[in-house]
Write a protein that holds these residues in place. Structure first.
Motif, PDB file in Angstrom:
ATOM      1  N   ARG A  19       0.824  -1.209   0.000  1.00 39.30           N
ATOM      2  CA  ARG A  19       0.000   0.000   0.000  1.00 39.30           C
ATOM      3  C   ARG A  19       0.858   1.259   0.000  1.00 39.30           C
ATOM      4  NH1 ARG A  19      -4.096  -1.144   4.844  1.00 39.30           N
ATOM      5  NH2 ARG A  19      -2.100  -1.773   5.751  1.00 39.30           N
ATOM      6  N   VAL A  37       1.985   1.932  -3.596  1.00 39.10           N
ATOM      7  CA  VAL A  37       0.914   2.523  -4.410  1.00 39.10           C
ATOM      8  C   VAL A  37       0.710   3.980  -4.027  1.00 39.10           C
ATOM      9  CG1 VAL A  37      -1.534   2.405  -4.987  1.00 39.10           C
ATOM     10  CG2 VAL A  37      -0.192   0.296  -4.778  1.00 39.10           C
ATOM     11  N   ALA A  74       1.165   7.371  -6.419  1.00 43.47           N
ATOM     12  CA  ALA A  74       0.102   8.357  -6.582  1.00 43.47           C
ATOM     13  C   ALA A  74       0.582   9.754  -6.192  1.00 43.47           C
ATOM     14  CB  ALA A  74      -1.109   7.956  -5.743  1.00 43.47           C
ATOM     15  N   THR A  81      -5.754  11.598  -8.837  1.00 42.90           N
ATOM     16  CA  THR A  81      -5.272  10.219  -8.888  1.00 42.90           C
ATOM     17  C   THR A  81      -6.181   9.309  -8.069  1.00 42.90           C
ATOM     18  OG1 THR A  81      -3.805  10.657  -7.011  1.00 42.90           O
ATOM     19  CG2 THR A  81      -2.870  10.897  -9.214  1.00 42.90           C
ATOM     20  N   ARG A  82      -6.426   8.126  -8.592  1.00 41.14           N
ATOM     21  CA  ARG A  82      -7.278   7.152  -7.901  1.00 41.14           C
ATOM     22  C   ARG A  82      -6.973   5.770  -8.464  1.00 41.14           C
ATOM     23  NH1 ARG A  82      -9.934  10.104 -11.557  1.00 41.14           N
ATOM     24  NH2 ARG A  82     -11.160   9.068 -13.170  1.00 41.14           N
ATOM     25  N   SER A  83      -7.312   4.746  -7.706  1.00 43.90           N
ATOM     26  CA  SER A  83      -7.118   3.373  -8.168  1.00 43.90           C
ATOM     27  C   SER A  83      -8.163   3.042  -9.220  1.00 43.90           C
ATOM     28  CB  SER A  83      -7.220   2.395  -6.996  1.00 43.90           C
ATOM     29  OG  SER A  83      -6.168   2.613  -6.084  1.00 43.90           O
ATOM     30  N   ARG A 128      -8.483  -4.150 -12.148  1.00 43.65           N
ATOM     31  CA  ARG A 128      -7.109  -4.397 -11.727  1.00 43.65           C
ATOM     32  C   ARG A 128      -6.340  -5.141 -12.816  1.00 43.65           C
ATOM     33  NH1 ARG A 128      -5.898  -4.115  -6.341  1.00 43.65           N
ATOM     34  NH2 ARG A 128      -4.363  -5.780  -6.587  1.00 43.65           N
ATOM     35  N   THR A 136      -1.281  -2.784  -9.050  1.00 40.48           N
ATOM     36  CA  THR A 136      -2.420  -1.872  -8.985  1.00 40.48           C
ATOM     37  C   THR A 136      -2.289  -0.839 -10.093  1.00 40.48           C
ATOM     38  OG1 THR A 136      -2.574  -2.120  -6.591  1.00 40.48           O
ATOM     39  CG2 THR A 136      -3.646  -0.196  -7.547  1.00 40.48           C
ATOM     40  N   ARG A 137      -3.394  -0.492 -10.682  1.00 35.90           N
ATOM     41  CA  ARG A 137      -3.390   0.528 -11.722  1.00 35.90           C
ATOM     42  C   ARG A 137      -3.942   1.823 -11.141  1.00 35.90           C
ATOM     43  NH1 ARG A 137      -4.998  -2.317 -16.654  1.00 35.90           N
ATOM     44  NH2 ARG A 137      -2.815  -2.929 -16.591  1.00 35.90           N
ATOM     45  N   ILE A 138      -3.283   2.926 -11.447  1.00 36.58           N
ATOM     46  CA  ILE A 138      -3.702   4.251 -10.986  1.00 36.58           C
ATOM     47  C   ILE A 138      -4.075   5.084 -12.201  1.00 36.58           C
ATOM     48  CG2 ILE A 138      -2.969   6.366  -9.807  1.00 36.58           C
ATOM     49  CD1 ILE A 138      -0.991   4.725  -8.244  1.00 36.58           C
ATOM     50  N   GLN A 178       0.804   2.046 -13.718  1.00 31.31           N
ATOM     51  CA  GLN A 178       0.724   0.761 -13.036  1.00 31.31           C
ATOM     52  C   GLN A 178       1.822   0.683 -11.987  1.00 31.31           C
ATOM     53  OE1 GLN A 178      -0.174  -2.553 -15.490  1.00 31.31           O
ATOM     54  NE2 GLN A 178       0.755  -4.068 -14.143  1.00 31.31           N
TER      55      GLN A 178
END
Length: 210
Positions: A93, A96, A100, A111-113, A117, A122-124, A132
């Motif tokens: 976490r 990620v 971001a 920016t957000r997830s 997926r 995780t893709r942002i 990614q």
């Protein structure tokens, strides 16, 4: 330029000597321009003579002299970004969150997830960007780069999307070669939480920002 006139060594500078008033041969308009000079690595500066016309009054020292509209003034340059402030990476976490924050530091807002997926990581998404983040222990393969590139192309529509890849473990040689071909910026995140550019596309992204 005054043909045949010898250049003058510049030993002392004055505000009035920095600008010269000349007439445009096309429209006849008179305007002030920087006095033409030549300089050498040894420190010598030569002022080149121009055909004299009536010199306009020099502007006050505290007022910037007028400049042609097509030459950008210093105030139009983008303001430098403050230094990025990293935070230690303790888990996935944190990786990620760091990616971001780094995208926001580059100028990408909101920016957000992503809702969908990728196979790993995780893709942002952000305004104009899809990235990614893979916090795993395996090196990133060429297929991961291709998947991110295809995702950005599919989601772009009429507006091209920038893309970037962040990881902790690094990239295979094939992945780096594929990223160079596709123009995908690659970053690694060290345990201090500082993203490091890996390829030329990443260097360019850091230099220009969003």
């Amino acid at each position: 330029m005054a043909r045949g006139a010898p250049p003058t060594p510049v030993t002392d500078r004055s505000w009035a000597d920095e600008w010269v008033t000349v007439r445009c041969p096309a429209c006849g308009r008179r305007c002030q321009w920087p006095q033409p000079e030549l300089d050498c690595a040894c420190g010598t500066v030569l002022r080149l003579a121009v055909v004299p016309i009536a010199r306009a009054a020099a502007p006050p020292r505290h007022v910037a002299p007028p400049a042609p509209a097509h030459i950008p003034l210093p105030r139009t340059a983008p303001r430098p970004r403050p230094a990025f402030r990293p935070a230690p990476i303790r888990d996935a976490r944190d990786a990620v969150a760091t990616a971001a924050l780094y995208l926001r530091w580059l100028g990408y807002r909101d920016t957000r997830s992503a809702t969908r997926r990728p196979p790993s990581g995780t893709r942002i998404t952000a305004r104009g960007m899809v990235a990614q983040v893979d916090p795993g222990l395996r090196r990133i393969a060429a297929r991961d780069i291709e998947c991110l590139w295809l995702t950005a192309m599919t989601a772009a529509g009429d507006t091209p999307l920038a893309r970037a890849f962040f990881c902790l473990a690094g990239y295979t040689d094939e992945a780096r070669a594929r990223a160079d071909t596709l123009g995908v910026p690659l970053f690694t995140i060290d345990l201090t939480g500082t993203p490091q550019p890996v390829n030329g596309a990443a260097d360019e992204l850091v230099a220009r920002g969003a």
